[in-house]
Design an enzyme around this catalytic site. Structure first.
Site, mmCIF file in Angstrom:
data_model
loop_
_atom_site.group_PDB
_atom_site.id
_atom_site.type_symbol
_atom_site.label_atom_id
_atom_site.label_comp_id
_atom_site.label_asym_id
_atom_site.label_seq_id
_atom_site.Cartn_x
_atom_site.Cartn_y
_atom_site.Cartn_z
ATOM 1 N N ASP A 59 0.853 -1.178 0.000
ATOM 2 C CA ASP A 59 0.000 0.000 0.000
ATOM 3 C C ASP A 59 0.891 1.231 0.000
ATOM 4 O OD1 ASP A 59 0.873 -0.357 2.604
ATOM 5 O OD2 ASP A 59 -1.012 0.191 3.537
ATOM 6 N N TYR A 61 2.989 4.732 0.740
ATOM 7 C CA TYR A 61 3.656 5.303 1.908
ATOM 8 C C TYR A 61 2.650 6.144 2.687
ATOM 9 C CZ TYR A 61 7.983 4.174 -0.659
ATOM 10 O OH TYR A 61 9.001 3.535 -1.345
ATOM 11 N N PHE A 72 6.388 2.348 -4.544
ATOM 12 C CA PHE A 72 7.773 2.533 -4.114
ATOM 13 C C PHE A 72 8.355 3.907 -4.435
ATOM 14 C CE2 PHE A 72 7.468 -2.151 -4.654
ATOM 15 C CZ PHE A 72 7.717 -2.519 -3.338
ATOM 16 N N HIS A 183 10.652 -8.820 0.114
ATOM 17 C CA HIS A 183 10.333 -7.392 0.023
ATOM 18 C C HIS A 183 11.596 -6.562 0.281
ATOM 19 C CE1 HIS A 183 8.364 -3.551 0.994
ATOM 20 N NE2 HIS A 183 7.351 -4.017 0.288
#
Length: 220
Positions: A59, A61, A72, A183
């Site tokens: 999801d 930031y 990202f 991740h």
């Protein structure tokens, strides 16, 4: 958005309308990221037909000024969060770039080359990671992955982390390439994201499919 709507009926469904209405209501009550104008920015910068690589995030930031609709990515001038820092570090390592090479923290240049930077959940409340996971965004983003899998060939999917990895079941590896890794968060990057080589491997897969590679280190 037009080409996406043609291939994804969910975008015009009553269920999607309810989802968007819920998010609009939440924006009146609290601070929600990204801004409404950037909510579908990933789909606006990377059309259905232009998509060559898919990077799935979780999801957005949840800090001020960070999220702008691309997984990202953060706008220019915003300090890169740790996950993005690790991504750029791996780009430098994988492509054998000097350690001091300046790479953009705004990943729009990737998006404009056909890299779909898609979070599985498209909104989040300020300061509350994962706060919108129960709203139903996954039905939309899952439909996006399914449509790309069904109607396109020769795509490269970069699946980082457990949430993104769940999408692998919907991807036909006879027609697409799937690269999975932990991740890039500092909590898990050491388990195999560092050293995964996904950027050079993605380009090798694209070239195998007869497509041009991505410039992961565009000039700033």
């Amino acid at each position: 958005m037009k080409t996406w709507t043609e291939h994804i009926p969910f975008l015009q469904s009553r269920e999607c309308g309810t989802l968007l209405s819920t998010v609009t209501s939440l924006r009146r009550e609290t601070t929600v990221y990204p801004p409404e104008s950037d909510q579908f920015r990933a789909l606006e910068l990377t059309t259905f037909a232009a998509t060559r690589v898919v990077i799935l995030g979780q999801d957005p930031y949840h800090g001020p000024g960070q999220a702008h609709g691309l997984a990202f990515s953060v706008p220019d001038g915003i300090k890169p969060p740790p996950s993005l820092g690790n991504i750029l570090k791996e780009v430098r390592r994988d492509l054998a770039l000097p350690a001091d090479t300046v790479l953009p923290t705004d990943l729009s240049p990737w998006a404009r080359q056909g890299v779909l930077l898609l979070n599985t959940v498209l909104t989040v409340e300020h300061g509350r990671a994962g706060s919108h996971r129960a709203l139903g965004w996954q039905k939309l983003t899952g439909a996006i992955v399914e449509a790309l899998n069904r109607h396109r060939t020769g795509l490269v999917f970069l699946l980082w982390g457990g949430d993104a990895g769940k999408a692998a079941a919907a991807i036909d590896t006879r027609h697409h390439a799937v690269l999975s890794a932990p991740h890039p968060s500092p909590l898990s990057a050491y388990r195999g994201f560092h050293g995964c080589g996904h950027f050079s491997r993605a380009n090798a897969a694209l070239e195998k499919f007869g497509k041009s590679p991505i410039s992961w280190a565009p000039r700033t």
